[in-house]
Design an enzyme around this catalytic site. Structure first.
Site, mmCIF file in Angstrom:
data_model
loop_
_atom_site.group_PDB
_atom_site.id
_atom_site.type_symbol
_atom_site.label_atom_id
_atom_site.label_comp_id
_atom_site.label_asym_id
_atom_site.label_seq_id
_atom_site.Cartn_x
_atom_site.Cartn_y
_atom_site.Cartn_z
ATOM 1 N N GLU A 14 3.559 5.527 -3.252
ATOM 2 C CA GLU A 14 3.768 6.816 -2.605
ATOM 3 C C GLU A 14 5.223 7.015 -2.160
ATOM 4 O OE1 GLU A 14 1.455 9.189 -2.092
ATOM 5 O OE2 GLU A 14 2.632 10.518 -0.806
ATOM 6 N N ASP A 15 5.799 5.992 -1.559
ATOM 7 C CA ASP A 15 7.079 6.196 -0.863
ATOM 8 C C ASP A 15 8.302 5.578 -1.526
ATOM 9 O OD1 ASP A 15 5.685 7.566 1.051
ATOM 10 O OD2 ASP A 15 5.454 5.852 2.390
ATOM 11 N N HIS A 22 0.784 -1.232 0.000
ATOM 12 C CA HIS A 22 0.000 0.000 0.000
ATOM 13 C C HIS A 22 0.820 1.289 0.000
ATOM 14 C CE1 HIS A 22 0.452 0.209 4.459
ATOM 15 N NE2 HIS A 22 0.209 1.497 4.288
HETATM 16 MN MN MN Z 1 0.798 3.284 5.436
#
Ligand code: MN
Length: 748
Positions: free
Chosen positions: A76-77, A72
């Site tokens: 994003e990261d 998840h």
């Molecule tokens: Mn998270």
């Protein structure tokens, strides 16, 4: 940190058909992507997605959801992309991970108005596939469990958001354990003193009532087995936050709080639930009014159970909940329980489809549909009881954009909330498709369409109508600018006229050169000062042209009258055209509305750069030949050329401005005119006059009786007409009436 095989084992324990290869691949991929990243706690970052996955195995979710949990945070990261995840794990998982990435950004925003919009986006994102919400909640739960590692100044906002959005959402989805844990951690962060007080008291009570839980558990189990019923009886303390909420709701102290203990009785069948209830009610005295049957009428989030409260052995109130095993699963896992079990069968991978007949999901779907359609969000706001939103109303733009406004807000606030430019050009509005006044108070779910006109500037009176600071500040600013602009334009006209009359050159450069001398900061300031009447045109003229001789000297040559272009005949009336600017024929043509273009200043109703007013006591109507008189600080006053008042300005020719009508034929605006009427003093003559005016769609503003002789009345009638043609039609019809002896127009 949980090992790879441990995670896979946890899943296969409840789902033997789970895709182990998928889980292994997701585990390895996420671990490699997060690499050496660490969390605030110093732990490897990967421990976070792994814990989120573990929370979801407690909820017994399908393998795809567990894989999504592991992945998840990768988009994003890390350098992972949607395309890469699609190719490795399939589009379904890719889409879920991307959905989570989108709503992750919502966390960063704390402004209340923005939160409303974000909440809507969140709901829309999770409506697509409820697994997005399940992973999101598990993600939030793990972040809350590790919140104490975060810097202190960040904790409050995260806890607040959890309390306001995620905990209620978990509750709404029927995930009570999740909700309670989220609330307790948030409560501890937001109100540590209250939290400590309550937990201290709980420890105290636990000491005093050491045997209570065990006592009730054994007594009830025995009674039930005497009747051949197998049941699981389990007691527990209420959670600190739920105790706190009850204390607040009922405004009572901890001492008075009675039912701190709750028992859950789980049985096999619905029928058994009611038999257990009978046993309980014959064993202990019950508290009246506390019996609730959520089996026959389930709660909106699908919760089913029987609730009753008894008076326990040491006089405490004790709440009991009676339910079946499958009801208990729904009570604990909510929508997640539906995700897996349908008619007692394992739902496998098609989790999203299996949730569709569940009421919580239905609520979610209905809510998001309403939001997507721009329909009333009232219901979901009421139902979710998000305290945050109670002092707000939610309205929609025609395109479905959600605008959150404070209660009492008007369409003007709405317009400014959308965009300052829209507020400044707003002239009207439609609320739910109907034209409504701009002072209308908006309600939840209203669709607001702003009607705009590029020529509009916001009237200063709006400042009192608007309730939002943004709208009020913008109105003040626009008013200041517009007034300044009007004075500037007025000043420019006055100066140009004065310079032309003195036969001196006019240019902005000339003005620029005398700014210091006149203590003005800019040409715009100088023009506005002249327009306001703070600075005389003569002083500017003398400053710009030091060689300029006093006006009187200049005028002492030819007599004033000769400076005028000749007198002309027109409808038997004499009128004058000011010298210098235009020739008389052209002016006459303009005044007749014949000329398309000319140096004349077009008059559009009451708008335009210069404030325009009409002469009082019988002004000009379109079609009249007109002239404008400039007055510093008041602007341009329009007189019909036949007006006797113009005599006053005979010696101030620089104030005369040639103007022409520029009125749209379809303009509904009316203009005041005054008539002097003599009529026979007989019954019905006033009625005849009123009737003629009325039949011709004239508005009577005022009737003044001037003379009342025995045979004749003389009266002054003020009326409003569209134009000269309209006025002449009325005059002619009045003259044709036998009891009307004379009608003439009066000009002030
Ligand atoms: Mn998270």
């Amino acid at each position: 940190m949980m090992r790879q095989y441990e995670l896979v084992e946890r899943v296969t324990r409840y789902n033997p058909d789970a895709d182990e290869a998928l889980l292994n691949k997701a585990y390895v991929y996420a671990m490699q992507k997060h690499g050496s990243q660490t969390r605030a706690s110093g732990d490897p970052y990967f421990s976070h997605p792994l814990e989120v996955a573990a929370i979801l195995t407690d909820l017994r979710l399908d393998d795809a959801t567990i894989a999504v949990a592991l992945l998840h945070d990768t988009i994003e990261d890390t350098d992972a992309t949607r395309a890469e995840i699609d190719s490795l794990f399939g589009e379904e998982i890719g889409k879920l991970v991307e959905g989570l990435t989108k709503i992750k950004r919502l966390d960063l925003v704390s402004q209340k108005a923005k939160q409303a919009e974000n909440f809507r986006k969140l709901l829309l994102a999770i409506a697509d596939d409820v697994r997005v919400l399940l992973v999101k909640l598990a993600d939030r739960l793990h972040n809350m469990r590790t919140l104490h590692h975060m810097p202190e100044h960040k904790r409050g906002r995260i806890a607040e958001e959890t309390m306001e959005i995620y905990a209620p959402l978990a509750g709404r989805m029927g995930m009570h354990d999740m909700r309670e844990e989220l609330e307790d951690i948030a409560f501890h962060t937001l109100n540590p003193e209250a939290y400590e007080t309550i937990t201290d008291r709980l420890v105290d009570l636990r000491e005093r009532n050491r045997d209570l839980i065990l006592d009730i558990e054994t007594t009830l189990t025995e009674r039930l087995s005497e009747r051949g019923m197998a049941a699981l009886v389990k007691g527990r303390e209420k959670r600190p936050y739920s105790i706190f909420r009850k204390m607040q709701r009922k405004a009572i102290g901890f001492e008075q709080l009675s039912d701190i203990y709750g028992f859950r009785v789980t049985v096999g069948t619905v029928e058994a639930c009611y038999r257990v209830l009978g046993v309980i009610h014959t064993t202990w005295p019950t508290v009246p009014g506390r019996f609730k049957d959520y089996i026959s009428t389930p709660k909106q989030n699908d919760y089913k159970s029987i609730h009753t409260t008894i008076v326990g052995p040491s006089r405490q109130r004790v709440e009991l909940q009676i339910r079946t095993i499958s009801m208990n699963r729904v009570a604990e896992y909510g929508i997640a329980a539906h995700a897996l079990y349908k008619d007692g069968e394992f739902g496998g991978r098609n989790i999203a489809r299996h949730t569709e007949d569940c009421r919580a999901f239905e609520w979610l779907r209905r809510t998001t549909e309403l939001l997507a359609q721009g329909d009333t969000p009232e219901e979901f706001l009421e139902n979710t009881k998000l305290e945050l939103f109670h002092d707000q109303v939610f309205c929609f733009s025609p395109k479905g954009r959600l605008i959150a406004l404070p209660r009492g807000a008007t369409p003007i606030d709405f317009a400014y909330a959308v965009h300052t430019g829209i507020g400044n050009t707003c002239v009207g509005c439609k609320v739910n498709g109907k034209i409504m006044p701009l002072v209308t108070e908006l309600h939840n779910g209203d669709e607001v369409e702003i009607i705009r006109s590029p020529a509009q500037t916001p009237p200063p009176a709006w400042e009192a109508i608007a309730v939002t600071g943004k709208a009020r500040a913008a109105i003040r600013r626009a008013t200041r600018e517009s007034v300044r602009k009007q004075y500037g334009a007025l000043g420019e006209h006055i100066l140009k006229r004065a310079f032309a009359r003195a036969d001196k050159a006019y240019s902005e450069d000339l003005l620029e050169a005398i700014l210091d001398l006149l203590h003005q900061a800019s040409v715009a300031d100088l023009l506005a000062a002249v327009g306001r009447g703070d600075l005389s045109a003569q002083l500017v003229l003398k400053s710009a042209h030091p060689d300029y001789q006093d006006e009187r000297v200049a005028l002492s040559g030819p007599p004033l009258e000769e400076g005028w272009f000749g007198l002309k005949q027109g409808h038997g009336l004499k009128f004058r055209i000011p010298p210098g600017e235009i020739d008389a024929d052209k002016a006459a043509a303009n005044a007749n509305g014949e000329a398309e273009e000319g140096p004349a200043l077009p008059i559009r109703g009451l708008s335009g750069d210069i404030p325009v007013t009409f002469a009082p006591d019988g002004g000009a109507v379109p079609g009249d030949r007109i002239v404008g008189i400039l007055t510093p600080s008041e602007g341009l006053t329009i007189y019909p050329i036949q007006s006797p008042s113009l005599k006053e300005f005979d010696d101030q020719t620089e104030r005369w401005v040639d103007v022409r009508w520029d009125i749209d034929v379809n303009n509904p605006e009316r203009f005041p005119a005054r008539l002097d009427i003599s009529a026979a003093n007989e019954p019905g003559s006033l009625a005849t006059i009123a009737q003629v005016i009325g039949e011709n769609s004239g508005n009577i503003d005022n009737v003044k009786m001037m003379q009342r002789a025995s045979d004749f009345h003389q009266m002054i009638i003020d009326l409003e007409v569209w134009d000269l043609k309209h006025l002449n039609r009325i005059i002619n019809q009045l003259r044709s009436k036998p009891n009307v002896s004379s009608v003439s127009r009066v000009n002030g």
